[in-house]
Design a protein around this motif. Sequence first.
Motif, PDB file in Angstrom:
ATOM      1  N   TYR A 359      -2.866  21.727  -1.771  1.00 57.79           N
ATOM      2  CA  TYR A 359      -2.939  20.333  -1.300  1.00 57.79           C
ATOM      3  C   TYR A 359      -1.611  19.593  -1.461  1.00 57.79           C
ATOM      4  O   TYR A 359      -1.434  18.514  -0.893  1.00 57.79           O
ATOM      5  N   ASN A 364      -3.629  14.299  -3.115  1.00 59.10           N
ATOM      6  CA  ASN A 364      -4.278  14.869  -1.927  1.00 59.10           C
ATOM      7  C   ASN A 364      -5.534  15.646  -2.297  1.00 59.10           C
ATOM      8  O   ASN A 364      -6.526  15.642  -1.549  1.00 59.10           O
ATOM      9  N   ASP A 372     -13.686  18.805   1.930  1.00 58.98           N
ATOM     10  CA  ASP A 372     -13.442  20.192   2.318  1.00 58.98           C
ATOM     11  C   ASP A 372     -14.474  21.138   1.713  1.00 58.98           C
ATOM     12  O   ASP A 372     -14.879  22.115   2.352  1.00 58.98           O
ATOM     13  N   ASP A 487      -5.317  22.950   7.571  1.00 58.06           N
ATOM     14  CA  ASP A 487      -5.427  23.217   6.132  1.00 58.06           C
ATOM     15  C   ASP A 487      -6.125  24.544   5.856  1.00 58.06           C
ATOM     16  O   ASP A 487      -6.943  24.666   4.927  1.00 58.06           O
ATOM     17  N   VAL A 490      -5.992  25.873   2.257  1.00 57.50           N
ATOM     18  CA  VAL A 490      -6.944  25.216   1.358  1.00 57.50           C
ATOM     19  C   VAL A 490      -8.336  25.810   1.534  1.00 57.50           C
ATOM     20  O   VAL A 490      -9.027  26.146   0.555  1.00 57.50           O
TER      21      VAL A 490
END
Length: 503
Positions: A359, A364, A372, A487, A490
Motif C-alpha cells: 500500500y 493507505n 479490499d 492494486d 495488494v
Amino acid sequence: MSITSLAIALTIAFSTGSGQPVVALEQGRLTGRSADGVISFQAIPYAAPPTGALRWRPPEPARAWDGLRDATAPGAICVQPPANGDPGVGPPPMSEDCLTLNVWAPDDAEALPVMVWIHGGGYNNGSGTAELYDGTRLAGRGVVVVTLNYRLGRLGFFDHPALAAERDPEEPAGNYGLMDQVAALEWVRDNIAAFGGDPRRVTIFGESAGGVAVTQLMIAPAARGLFHGAIVQSGLGRQRSARLAEDRPGRPSAQSLGTTFARGAGLAEATAGELRALPAERFLSPMPAFYTDNLVVDGQVLTEDVVEAFAARRQAPVPLIIGTNSAEFWWIRPADAGAYGRTDDAMTDAEYDSLIGAYGGTANYDASVVSDLIFSEPARHLARLHAADGHPTFLYRFDVVAASNPEPSGGATHASERPYVFDTLHTVGRPMGDRDQRAATLMADYWTTFARTGDPNGTGQPEWPAFQNDRLLQFGNDGPEPVAVPDAGVLDIIEEFYRRVRP
C-alpha cells in the motif's frame, strides 16, 4: 411465447377506456399505470402474508382476489429500522405483510428479457419500492424490470430451538428472506409472460446485501433454473456464515443467536407461540449485524458458503457481471470495532508488513484495506473461479464521483453506483452533471444489453473485455476504460491471507 400468453400481453395496454393497463393473472386482474411508453404495476403479492402462524415459515403461494386490484401505488415496506436517509428504502407504511413486487415493461412488450432487482441494506433495511429503483428508464431500453421486497432482520434471518422443535425436520429454516427471493423468482417464471417478459431470459441483479443474495441464489438448489444471468454489485464473496444449529469458534449458530435475543426480550424459556406473539417491531432492537447475524448456512436453502461452492464449481453456470466501487467502505478503519474492522485481525506480522509495503504506508493501508478485504479481492476471486469454469464473466470497477459529492471518500463510495445503473440520477438529492448522465446512460445500456444477450457489449459502447488475464472495465469520470485490475499486488497478498485462514 404461447398464443395464450401473447393474447394476454397484448391486452395489457388496451383493456380499459381510461387508458390504464390491465393484466390478467391466475391470482386475479390488476390495473396499473402507463406513462411515456412504459406500463407499471406495483404491490403485486407474490406470496401470502408471513404473519401469525406463518411468521418464520417458508413462503406460501399468494392468495387470489376478486375483481380488479389497484396496482398503481407502492406496497408496504418490510419491518425494518429507520432508513437514516438511505434512498434505497421506499415510503411507509411498514408491515409484516410486505411480500410484494413491482413490474415495469414497455407497453408493446413481447417476450422481452427480464431483470429482477434484489435490494441491499444488510438484510436489515431496504425495499423494492424506493424511487431510486424505479424501473422506467431500464424498461425503456427494451426489458421487463421486477423489483421486490423480502423479509428482513430477525423476521427474515432467524432461528430458535423452540421453532426447530415444532417444525418438520425436512422444513427449511433460518433463511426466510432468501426463500422469499426464490418464491419471487418462481412467481416471475409463472407470470412474467403476461407482462411481455420471457421467463427463459431472466437476469438477477443486486447490490451489497442484494449482491450477496445474487451469489447465494447462484448456489441455492431451489433457485437453479429460475434465472439465466447474474449481476453482482459490491456483493462481498468471502463471508463466513453461521450454521443453523452448530456453534463454531467465534461464530455462534443462528439458534444460539436467537436464544440470546429471546433472553434479552424476557423470554428465557421461549416457546414458538411466545416468539410469534411478540410485536414485529420488538425484533428491531438490538439491530442484528449483517456480517455476523444475517448470514446463515441452513443445510437446505444454502448448504455451503458462496466461495466454497464456486471453488467446487457448484454455482449456476450462467453469464456473470461482478464488480465493486473504488472506495467502498472508505470510512471504516481496520482498528474500528465491528466485524468489518476485525477482518485483518488474523493476519500474521509478515502479512501485515507485506501489505503495508504494497500500500505504500500505513495511511493507505488504513484507508483501503477493509474495502479490499471485503469487496475488491473477493470479487476478483469469484470472477476468476467463474471464468475458469468456462462461464462468460465480466469484471468492473466503478470510480465515477459526482462533482457535488460532499464526502472526502477519495473515490466512489459503497452503493453510489445504484442511480447510475437505474438511470435515476434525479433521486440523488443533489446536482448531478453531464458526465454523470453520460455514465448513467452507459451503465444502464451495459446492464440491459447483458440481460438481452449474456454479454454487456453492444453497438456504440466501449468494449468491455471478457474477464481474462485480470482485466476489467473501469467506469471513471472520463468514461469507461478497459484496464488491468488496480492494486493487483495488494489483492495477491490478501488472496494468500485468505488461502491460509480458510484453506
